[in-house]
Design a protein around this motif. Sequence first.
Motif, PDB file in Angstrom:
ATOM      1  N   LEU A   1      40.183   0.263  13.503  1.00 21.25           N
ATOM      2  CA  LEU A   1      40.706   0.301  12.022  1.00 21.25           C
ATOM      3  C   LEU A   1      40.080  -0.619  11.322  1.00 21.25           C
ATOM      4  O   LEU A   1      39.433  -0.658  10.016  1.00 21.25           O
TER       5      LEU A   1
ATOM      6  N   GLN B   1      50.475  -2.840  17.244  1.00 16.25           N
ATOM      7  CA  GLN B   1      49.780  -3.525  17.862  1.00 16.25           C
ATOM      8  C   GLN B   1      48.682  -4.338  17.243  1.00 16.25           C
ATOM      9  O   GLN B   1      49.285  -5.381  16.618  1.00 16.25           O
ATOM     10  N   CYS B   2      47.526  -4.210  16.889  1.00 17.74           N
ATOM     11  CA  CYS B   2      46.719  -4.743  16.215  1.00 17.74           C
ATOM     12  C   CYS B   2      47.317  -5.064  14.783  1.00 17.74           C
ATOM     13  O   CYS B   2      47.125  -6.202  13.950  1.00 17.74           O
ATOM     14  N   GLY B   3      47.983  -4.191  14.225  1.00 19.52           N
ATOM     15  CA  GLY B   3      48.729  -4.392  12.877  1.00 19.52           C
ATOM     16  C   GLY B   3      48.024  -3.890  11.780  1.00 19.52           C
ATOM     17  O   GLY B   3      48.385  -3.901  10.604  1.00 19.52           O
ATOM     18  N   PHE B   4      46.770  -3.579  11.822  1.00 21.82           N
ATOM     19  CA  PHE B   4      45.855  -3.244  10.725  1.00 21.82           C
ATOM     20  C   PHE B   4      46.211  -2.003  10.060  1.00 21.82           C
ATOM     21  O   PHE B   4      46.236  -1.740   8.642  1.00 21.82           O
ATOM     22  N   CYS B   5      46.639  -1.054  10.775  1.00 19.29           N
ATOM     23  CA  CYS B   5      47.173   0.080  10.222  1.00 19.29           C
ATOM     24  C   CYS B   5      48.546   0.038   9.315  1.00 19.29           C
ATOM     25  O   CYS B   5      49.067   0.990   8.764  1.00 19.29           O
TER      26      CYS B   5
ATOM     27  N   CYS C   1      46.387   5.426  13.343  1.00 11.37           N
ATOM     28  CA  CYS C   1      46.514   4.124  14.097  1.00 11.37           C
ATOM     29  C   CYS C   1      45.817   4.396  15.455  1.00 11.37           C
ATOM     30  O   CYS C   1      45.727   5.327  15.932  1.00 11.37           O
ATOM     31  N   ARG C   2      44.682   3.282  15.769  1.00 15.67           N
ATOM     32  CA  ARG C   2      43.870   3.560  16.748  1.00 15.67           C
ATOM     33  C   ARG C   2      44.556   2.940  17.953  1.00 15.67           C
ATOM     34  O   ARG C   2      44.131   3.057  19.035  1.00 15.67           O
ATOM     35  N   CYS C   3      45.477   2.243  17.792  1.00 15.94           N
ATOM     36  CA  CYS C   3      46.065   1.387  18.988  1.00 15.94           C
ATOM     37  C   CYS C   3      47.236   2.052  19.802  1.00 15.94           C
ATOM     38  O   CYS C   3      47.400   1.878  20.841  1.00 15.94           O
ATOM     39  N   THR C   4      48.253   2.246  18.925  1.00 18.00           N
ATOM     40  CA  THR C   4      49.522   2.291  19.483  1.00 18.00           C
ATOM     41  C   THR C   4      49.885   3.642  20.018  1.00 18.00           C
ATOM     42  O   THR C   4      50.760   3.603  20.851  1.00 18.00           O
TER      43      THR C   4
HETATM   44  S1  FES Z   1      48.232  -0.989  15.477  1.00 17.73           S
HETATM   45 FE1  FES Z   1      46.173  -1.107  15.364  1.00 17.73          FE
HETATM   46  S2  FES Z   1      45.458   0.549  14.125  1.00 17.73           S
HETATM   47 FE2  FES Z   1      47.455   0.618  14.378  1.00 17.73          FE
END
Ligand code: FES
Lengths: 776, 475
Positions: free
Chosen positions: A219, B414-418, B450-453
């Motif tokens: 993202l 996770q990464c928190g960006f979204c 969200c690409r991570c969770t």
């Molecule tokens: S936590 Fe990484 S894109 Fe949602």
Amino acid sequence: MPIRIITTHLEFEGQVSEQRVVIEGDEPPVWGPDAALSIVGTPQPRVDGRERVSGVAEYTYDVRLPGMLIAVGLRSPHPHARVTRIDATRAEVAPGVRAVYTRFNAGDFLHPDNERPFFGEELPYAGDLVALVVAESRAQASDACALIAVDYEPLPFVIDPEAALQPDAPHVILTRENNGLSDEYPKTYERGDITRGLAEADVTVEVRFETPAALHNSLETHGATAQWDGRTLTIWTSTQDVYGSRRQVASALGLMHNQVRAIKQYMGGGFGSKFGTHSSGMLAAYAAYKLGRPVQYMLSREEENLCTGHRSPTIQTYHLGAKRDGTITAIDLHAIANVGATGGWFPPVSMVAKEMYQCPNVRTVDEGARTNLGPFAAFRAPGVVEGTAGFEVALDRLAAALNMDPLEFRRKNYAPEHQAMERPYARKLLLEAYDLAAERIGWATRDAEERRYPLGRDGHLRRGVGMASQMWGGDGGPPAQAIAKLLPDGTAVILTGTQDIGTGTRTVLAQIAAEELGLPLEHVRVELGDTEFGVFSPGSGGSMTLSSVGPAVRMAAVEARKELLEVISQLAEAPTDAIELRQGAVFSRETGKEMGTIASFLDQLDGHEITAKGMRGPNAEGMTVRTFGVQFAEVEVDVGTGEVRVLRVVACHDCGRIVNPLTFSSQIEGGIIQGLGFALMEQRIVDDRLGIPVNANLENYKVPTIRDVPEIEIIPLDRPNIHANTLGTLGAGEPPIIPTPGAIANAVAHALGRPVDALPLTPDRVLKLLNQEATV
Amino acid sequence: MWRTYLRPASMAEALDLLRRYAGQARVIAGGTDVLVELSRGVRPTETLIDITALTELKYVREESGLIRLGALATHNDGIASPACVAGALPLAQACWEVGAPQIRTRATIAGNLVTASPANDTIPPLMALGAELALVSAEGGERIVPLAEFYPAFRRTVLRPDELIREIRFPALRENQRGIFLKLGLRRAQAISVIDIALVLTFDGEVVRDARITLGCLAPTVIHARTVEAYLVGRRLDEAVCAEAGRRACDDAAPIDDLRGSAGYRRETLAALVAEGLRRVAAGTQAAGWPATPVLLETRDTSSTVALPFAGVIATTINGTAYELPGAAGKTLLNALREDAGLTGTKEGCAEGECGACTVWLNRQTVMSCLVPAAQAHSGSVTTIEGLAHAGGAADEGDLHPLQDAFVACGAVQCGFCIPGMLMAGAKLLDERPAPNDEQILTALSGNICRCTGYRKILDAVHAASAEITEGGAA
Ligand code: FES
Ligand code: FES
């Protein structure tokens, strides 16, 4: 502590390499099944969760420096062209513009890894860089970009990998003799005799399977902010690898390593694409160095999807044979991977075919094809996701031809040993995983009429259940280092050079340190992602961060505890083995009584900080350490529209000890959803007439949304693998994505009663399959 | 992107500006299509004429059997209007299928018509409903154009450069009329149509007296399935007729291959979709699945805000603090927040309304700030992730919104960006309904990628926060 140099073996992304590393001191004994642990193994929310939910976490893009300039790139619209002339005069005098770099003034700026110019004369793919404009604002830089006049001489191009390998194909890069990956390719692996194996078979199948280019679409895009203060070049970069970034920037600019500092505190995902700092980072550093002002270069979503890599598309052709009783006698695979114009390695597509199931006669041929598309990059279990999907689909075809239950067929051909290396696995719990997961999904009733036809035979819905096995490394290895510091107030700081790419590294490392130091979790702070204050750790990839860095942190904490106990013992005049540390307090082992807090002892010394070092020790020799697992998927297909919905996924992966069940299950769920995207919807689409990708955005490149999420059931096998490392843990980043596409593809084939020959299984493709003759 | 931002305060002023700029300016309301086009270099302009101050154009109402939609009626307005749901179900359904909730709060139906893509969801139902448009200009006054004559060719309209759509209107469905809208996309949410259809049938008892069937994405413009319309008249909708009508629809379509689907696929699914639509209309289940209280992610408030005149300097309230943003009139709200207000908690993931990372609250709506011209925040108020805790009633400095706490506790990050965008959408949902069910949560968050969770824990977190809020409220 005395040092020794040792040789150890490390498997990274399917490639085994020999490493010479320095080992100092001895690691503590492994945490076995009986280890009494109170923080490790418990679900702990992220220690930096608060920053991540409140908008405070500073990502690369958020770095704002006084006087910061913004860079915007101009990229080639042609699949293959030569830049003959660039007129940047209007851009150079446009408002706010501080520099315009092109091949005519920066042509000697070379990528340190492959010596290619950042601004080339020959541009072998659409999206390759032509110019970089640096201006006071983003708007000014973009406006100026539009004022640059470029003359391109279009060159012949090829984007189909099979066409590219033909002798008369256009040259993807003019100076290369052919479009093969390198002289080493095609590369053949052979064991036994494939001809004999096929001849011995009662049943054979030939399967051609294609997988698409999947785009990472982290993202947060790639990019960096760089600053040169005349002494140090500091780069904040969205990277999985701060040390790699430092090395790249130093060598690109001709600086010494001690003049470069790479920082990555928070990043918005990488999934393998962010090793090193990417050309965007080196370009930001270059401009900052030349201009003496901070420069930020963050890629747009479109640039991201054109030039930062993707999962390489593959064409896999299998020729498999088996005896009537189900014994596999031959596995023959020809795997073509489209590595793009400048891809530099081959993704291990054939790894699973070589190793996953027992077979004496195996031949795999890896062939890398260059095409006029952007280079591929590692993407969460590169090669193995694609290879597993193709191979597991081919196996189901063979099972069907034998009229055998697919799961029974896999059990029958279970491989107890690592055949390619002729040595045992440290541990393999796959049979148990099969049992548990098959039971949970209800494998036994998968053919039941009411289950397959939820609306009856004439209804438009069909259901199917499929499965795929998974194997991967992830045991980590040296070198990886950490420092533990105990401060006078009894709190601890852990320093390492690793990075938290979103997986929860800070949290699990804090858990490990807190466990050994007898501190509450909140009293441990983990500092990472900074080459200036950390100590060396490898890039975060290959599911190896925890299994490499975790043991180093543990050893550092153990060493610090030893010194702490020594200090307390002398102050309290009690032998060290009579003292116990728990939750920040000191207890007498004998009476169980609290003797005071850790702080109360350290406080008696004038400002003494305990500092101890730890390192990851060598890997076990003579065996292969792997994660094994299995996933089962149940899908529902609408035969009128071709839409596929994944209803349930059951996942059982052996990743050794689970340090934090919360971050572990988050990884599994995230991997499954990415795998689902790859199975059903994700694919870069290239206009073959024009040679350019047409969906380099998030509008037409579909990734799963919350609406696509199935029920996910995770069966944990939380048991330490004592051969892996002193934690007994293996990485969980990549394993969960590996079997998902294969399991879904097999479930769709089961639902349709038709073989599946390619991913993604878009509605369009599913209807085409339905129109074919039933053969499964 | 643009340099001049004009915000006329009256219709007369707006029309005058349109006349003066003679095609050199573009009209903007919700901005969800215009900003995407501008960032891609489609129909570029230096000047935007923002008509959102003409609040008298924001209405959906029924008057003596006629449903009227003002130029500023949004997709949400269509969804939330009982008149529209009762008298124009296919239109309400199409509005519901468009984009993400953050798009539906902003995108106007009139704007959808002007973008003129054959994939635009609201065109087929409006055509089937026999809509006409009232177009106004400074010189020509008002003229009425049937929607069927509005599109002369692919992505073209007969709208003159100095004209504005003032109103869309059509007769409400009567007792003996039933209709439906159906769509296929490439994934379950935020999907542009691969094909879509609208049906409006008039019955004599069980016999079809008149049929209007329109098809999107099956020809260069939205078209009527004339063969099927003729075939259905005088028939009862039994299974054989439905299936045959589906087959015949293919004769009316001229689909092409594009990156969303092949012509063959479109033709094949068209048959299935038309047959399915007819079956549902025959069974009277056309409204099945229509949510009793649809998730809107905006606080419905009819009191009109007074828009202060805009003279180039944006004066706005962000998280309760007054800001003046002198250099931001040519920017999106996202860039103004990050670059001018220094609030970097709001993230950019795509800059074209596809990821939701930039979600904030503007006035009472949840919006994608990358698709909002910053000037639309003038004299308004914005809440970003930095102000969420406060907006959620956090008593103490350092407390978080219950949803923020739940995201941490449930491991939904996770990464928190979204996450900032996810939280802004989720918190608005909890405002709107403190105890949402799964379906409502899915709707609310369907525009946030969200690409991570893997989303599961996000779902858990919304439920956990909901429990916290409702129990806390009861205590
Ligand atoms: S936590 Fe990484 S894109 Fe949602
Ligand atoms: S939706 Fe606005 S940045 Fe993606």
